[in-house]
Design a protein around this motif. Structure first.
Motif, PDB file in Angstrom:
ATOM      1  N   LEU A 252       0.823  -1.221   0.000  1.00 25.09           N
ATOM      2  CA  LEU A 252       0.000   0.000   0.000  1.00 25.09           C
ATOM      3  C   LEU A 252       0.849   1.260   0.000  1.00 25.09           C
ATOM      4  N   MET A 253       2.033   1.199   0.623  1.00 23.21           N
ATOM      5  CA  MET A 253       2.919   2.365   0.635  1.00 23.21           C
ATOM      6  C   MET A 253       3.224   2.812  -0.787  1.00 23.21           C
ATOM      7  N   HIS A 254       3.635   1.864  -1.601  1.00 21.76           N
ATOM      8  CA  HIS A 254       4.059   2.215  -2.955  1.00 21.76           C
ATOM      9  C   HIS A 254       2.861   2.423  -3.884  1.00 21.76           C
ATOM     10  N   GLU A 255       1.751   1.725  -3.616  1.00 20.88           N
ATOM     11  CA  GLU A 255       0.549   1.965  -4.421  1.00 20.88           C
ATOM     12  C   GLU A 255       0.056   3.393  -4.228  1.00 20.88           C
ATOM     13  N   PHE A 256       0.020   3.852  -2.976  1.00 15.96           N
ATOM     14  CA  PHE A 256      -0.457   5.212  -2.728  1.00 15.96           C
ATOM     15  C   PHE A 256       0.548   6.252  -3.213  1.00 15.96           C
ATOM     16  N   SER A 257       1.839   6.001  -3.018  1.00 10.47           N
ATOM     17  CA  SER A 257       2.838   6.968  -3.482  1.00 10.47           C
ATOM     18  C   SER A 257       2.798   7.104  -5.002  1.00 10.47           C
ATOM     19  N   THR A 258       2.514   5.995  -5.710  1.00 14.74           N
ATOM     20  CA  THR A 258       2.355   6.063  -7.164  1.00 14.74           C
ATOM     21  C   THR A 258       1.108   6.866  -7.521  1.00 14.74           C
ATOM     22  N   HIS A 259       0.015   6.652  -6.764  1.00 14.73           N
ATOM     23  CA  HIS A 259      -1.235   7.364  -7.013  1.00 14.73           C
ATOM     24  C   HIS A 259      -1.057   8.872  -6.905  1.00 14.73           C
ATOM     25  N   ILE A 260      -0.241   9.320  -5.962  1.00 12.21           N
ATOM     26  CA  ILE A 260      -0.074  10.765  -5.748  1.00 12.21           C
ATOM     27  C   ILE A 260       1.178  11.307  -6.445  1.00 12.21           C
ATOM     28  N   GLY A 261       1.894  10.452  -7.171  1.00  8.42           N
ATOM     29  CA  GLY A 261       3.085  10.893  -7.885  1.00  8.42           C
ATOM     30  C   GLY A 261       4.212  11.335  -6.972  1.00  8.42           C
ATOM     31  N   ALA A 262       4.384  10.635  -5.856  1.00  8.56           N
ATOM     32  CA  ALA A 262       5.380  11.034  -4.869  1.00  8.56           C
ATOM     33  C   ALA A 262       6.785  10.608  -5.289  1.00  8.56           C
ATOM     34  N   ARG A 263       7.762  11.361  -4.852  1.00  8.65           N
ATOM     35  CA  ARG A 263       9.157  10.955  -5.007  1.00  8.65           C
ATOM     36  C   ARG A 263       9.434   9.824  -4.023  1.00  8.65           C
ATOM     37  N   THR A 264      10.138   8.796  -4.501  1.00  6.35           N
ATOM     38  CA  THR A 264      10.371   7.616  -3.661  1.00  6.35           C
ATOM     39  C   THR A 264      11.859   7.302  -3.513  1.00  6.35           C
ATOM     40  N   ASP A 265      12.715   8.280  -3.792  1.00  5.93           N
ATOM     41  CA  ASP A 265      14.153   8.032  -3.775  1.00  5.93           C
ATOM     42  C   ASP A 265      14.820   8.468  -2.470  1.00  5.93           C
ATOM     43  N   PHE A 266      14.032   8.657  -1.426  1.00  7.58           N
ATOM     44  CA  PHE A 266      14.594   9.072  -0.147  1.00  7.58           C
ATOM     45  C   PHE A 266      14.624   7.880   0.819  1.00  7.58           C
ATOM     46  N   GLN A 267      15.759   7.684   1.471  1.00  8.92           N
ATOM     47  CA  GLN A 267      15.929   6.575   2.407  1.00  8.92           C
ATOM     48  C   GLN A 267      16.636   7.092   3.660  1.00  8.92           C
ATOM     49  N   LEU A 268      16.193   6.606   4.820  1.00  8.34           N
ATOM     50  CA  LEU A 268      16.951   6.780   6.058  1.00  8.34           C
ATOM     51  C   LEU A 268      17.538   5.421   6.397  1.00  8.34           C
ATOM     52  N   SER A 269      18.836   5.251   6.226  1.00  9.43           N
ATOM     53  CA  SER A 269      19.470   3.938   6.345  1.00  9.43           C
ATOM     54  C   SER A 269      20.365   3.796   7.567  1.00  9.43           C
ATOM     55  N   GLN A 270      20.565   4.891   8.320  1.00  6.99           N
ATOM     56  CA  GLN A 270      21.451   4.834   9.484  1.00  6.99           C
ATOM     57  C   GLN A 270      20.653   4.548  10.763  1.00  6.99           C
ATOM     58  N   ASN A 271      21.024   3.489  11.442  1.00  4.78           N
ATOM     59  CA  ASN A 271      20.366   3.116  12.693  1.00  4.78           C
ATOM     60  C   ASN A 271      21.152   3.693  13.869  1.00  4.78           C
ATOM     61  N   TRP A 272      20.510   4.583  14.638  1.00  4.64           N
ATOM     62  CA  TRP A 272      21.127   5.226  15.787  1.00  4.64           C
ATOM     63  C   TRP A 272      20.821   4.479  17.086  1.00  4.64           C
TER      64      TRP A 272
END
Length: 588
Positions: A252-272
């Motif tokens: 659903l995350m990607h289905e909705f982001s596609t529906h609204i034309g959202a940018r999906t190239d952002f990642q938070l990969s560092q675990n603090w």
């Protein structure tokens, strides 16, 4: 506010955005930073920013950070709430009269309320269901757009039982959380102008824990987007999507982001949060496309503690011989330790075992009454504060008062967190202290305090007159349940004893893996790691098993320093979970 490069890039994007955030990556910091940036756009205008979270705890956390970083008056520019509060305050409370069945009004009953549980018990009796095993399923019931219940193949509840449950609610003029979402959708579907007006009100809608959003909730968000007046900032992690029983799906995350034309190239990969070894275990169990890595300079980056696996004759022996001594070795307080299991049933004997050893606990087996009583946690925190004043307990008391008011009046009274609310809290504490000085008896204190607290809250305008007896009725139910308990000396229970059940930071937390979502602890013991428990015996499809793997992933990533996996021979057919084997952590 200091941000990492990953956080800053996402926050500075002005387009619709989907930010995928790994565990412990500082997503709340990113949300608050984005909110502060969005407030700049609406300050001095009639528009607002909506922040939708999954739990009230997340609401409180975001609001507390806003009070630190926001300018005077900025809180008026935003609305921070759960999805249920958002729908209640903006749609159902205003337009319920447009629905034929609710034209005369409605009242909310939350799943931890006594009335909700009484209805569940009645439905269980009608359909020959075991209340103890299925009560949580009723709390998690959801509907689709046509009003039909969404039931997984593994559910013990039938469609007929779900309809009977909702019919009983309707006969009482009551609405549960799933009905609230469904009625909101119906109103927006049948009256598009209302959807347009709501979209015009909010310039930005920020959604936390988006992976836990259900299909019907997504349909509501789609309606707000399609009017073209709101932009979205979505934060979530498909690897932590564990609420499939409530209609959530990672896709659903990607289905909705596609529906609204959202940018999906952002990642938070560092675990603090976790040390490198715990992070490595999480990556081994469920590798990410962008690998999760320890945050350079993070508090746990230099920690060398390695997760351990033990197999014993019983989980109790393993906890006694390995987990509790490790807390002492690592100098970890009980309040920073947790024992997690796939289900409540595994935790009950552990709760009794720890209590017999005078180890304070929060969780099943801790209380001689149900924690769902509306007065229970409010009274516990007050008694704990009377015994040992602690600012943290004041915050707990405010949160519990907010919950009580919501159950009684379906209003989100966040003014309990303001100065005037704090004055009322200290008046309650003064009353509670006076009553304790008259008699140390918990029974007498509960009976009289509930009456006087209820009267004060009505006088101060926090409770409606119709709810004046709400606390007294709850206190009476608590006392009756303790009086009937065979292994509890209620006659000699004191006010101080009652305060021991409050989460003061001195108690070991006993939680299901689902309930631990969003939490973190210095030390975590995972018990019940057997086939049939995780993955659950009713999970047969690839999708169900993968959700169980994600649940195990969430459990692992709650730990900061010390992580212990436990299997045992407590049952003849106990076999270690496949997730511990070659297809998982490779510990077997």
């Amino acid at each position: 506010m200091n941000l990492t490069r990953e956080q800053r890039d996402a926050v500075n994007c002005d387009a619709n955005t989907l930010l995928e955030a790994c565990p412990g990556s500082g997503k709340t910091r990113a949300i608050v930073a984005k909110l502060l940036r969005c407030i700049e756009e609406v300050r001095g205008t009639p528009r607002k920013i909506a922040v939708i979270t999954y739990t009230n705890a997340a609401v409180y956390e975001i609001e507390s950070r806003l009070r630190i970083y926001a300018a005077t008056g900025d809180l008026d520019c935003c609305e921070v709430s759960t999805i249920h509060s958002f729908c209640l305050n903006n749609v159902l409370s205003r337009f319920y009269w447009r629905l034929d069945n609710y034209a005369g009004g409605f009242r909310m009953i939350p799943p931890d309320g006594d009335e909700f549980q009484h209805i569940v018990q009645d439905v269980c009796q009608r359909f020959s269901l075991n209340y103890f095993f299925v009560r949580e399923e009723f709390e998690r019931l959801t509907r689709d757009a046509s009003g039909r219940p969404i039931l997984r193949r593994t559910s013990a509840i039938s469609s007929e039982a779900a309809y009977d449950f909702w019919n009983q609610l309707g006969e009482r003029g009551a609405v549960d959380f799933s009905t609230l979402i469904y009625l909101t959708y119906r109103i927006l579907q049948e009256y598009p102008s209302l959807s347009h007006a709501l979209a015009c009100r909010f310039k930005w809608i920020l959604v936390d824990e988006f992976q836990d959003t259900s299909e019907l909730q997504v349909e509501i968000l789609k309606k707000l987007h399609d009017d073209g007046n709101s932009r979205f900032f979505l934060v979530g992690d498909p690897h932590q999507s564990i609420f499939g029983f409530a209609g959530a799906r990672p896709a659903l995350m990607h289905e909705f982001s596609t529906h609204i034309g959202a940018r999906t190239d952002f990642q938070l990969s560092q675990n603090w949060r976790s040390n490198p070894q715990i992070i490595a275990h999480a990556e081994l169990l469920r590798p990410r496309t962008v690998p999760m890595v320890p945050a350079m300079g993070g508090p746990m980056a230099a920690d060398t503690s390695v997760p351990q696996y033990v197999h014993h004759s019983s989980s109790l022996t393993a906890l006694q011989d390995h987990f509790l001594p490790s807390l002492a070795d690592f100098d970890i307080d009980y309040g920073e330790a947790a024992i997690l299991a796939p289900d409540w049933f595994t935790l009950f004997p552990i709760g009794r075992f720890l209590r017999d050893y005078d180890i304070p606990i929060v969780g099943p087996g801790a209380r001689p009454y149900r924690g769902t009583h509306i007065f229970a946690r409010f009274a516990e925190n007050i008694c704990a504060y009377l015994e040992q004043p602690n600012p943290r307990l004041i915050r707990n008391i405010q949160r519990e008062l907010h919950r009580i008011i919501f159950e009684a009046s379906r209003q989100d009274r966040f003014d309990v967190f303001t100065y005037s609310g704090l004055v009322t809290i200290f008046r309650i504490l003064q009353i509670g202290g006076t009553l304790r000085s008259r008699s140390p008896s918990a029974e007498q204190w509960l009976t009289v305090a509930a009456t006087e607290f209820g009267s004060l809250l009505v006088t101060e305008g926090f409770l409606p007159i119709s709810s004046a007896n709400l606390l007294s009725e709850s206190a009476a139910a608590m006392c009756e349940q303790m009086r009937r308990s065979r292994d509890f000396d209620f006659a000699n229970m004191t006010v101080s004893d009652l305060g021991l059940f409050a989460p003061t930071g001195r108690s070991v937390h006993l939680l299901t893996m689902h309930a631990a979502k969003g939490m973190e602890f210095d030390a975590v013991a995972l018990v019940g790691l057997h086939e049939g428990q995780i993955p659950n015996r009713r999970s047969q499809t690839t999708e169900d098993i993968d959700e169980n793997r994600r649940l195990f992933y969430v459990a692992i990533t709650r730990a900061r320093r010390f992580l212990l996996y436990i299997t045992d021979d407590g049952r003849a057919n106990n076999t270690p979970s496949r997730f511990l084997g070659p297809d998982g952590l490779g510990l077997l």
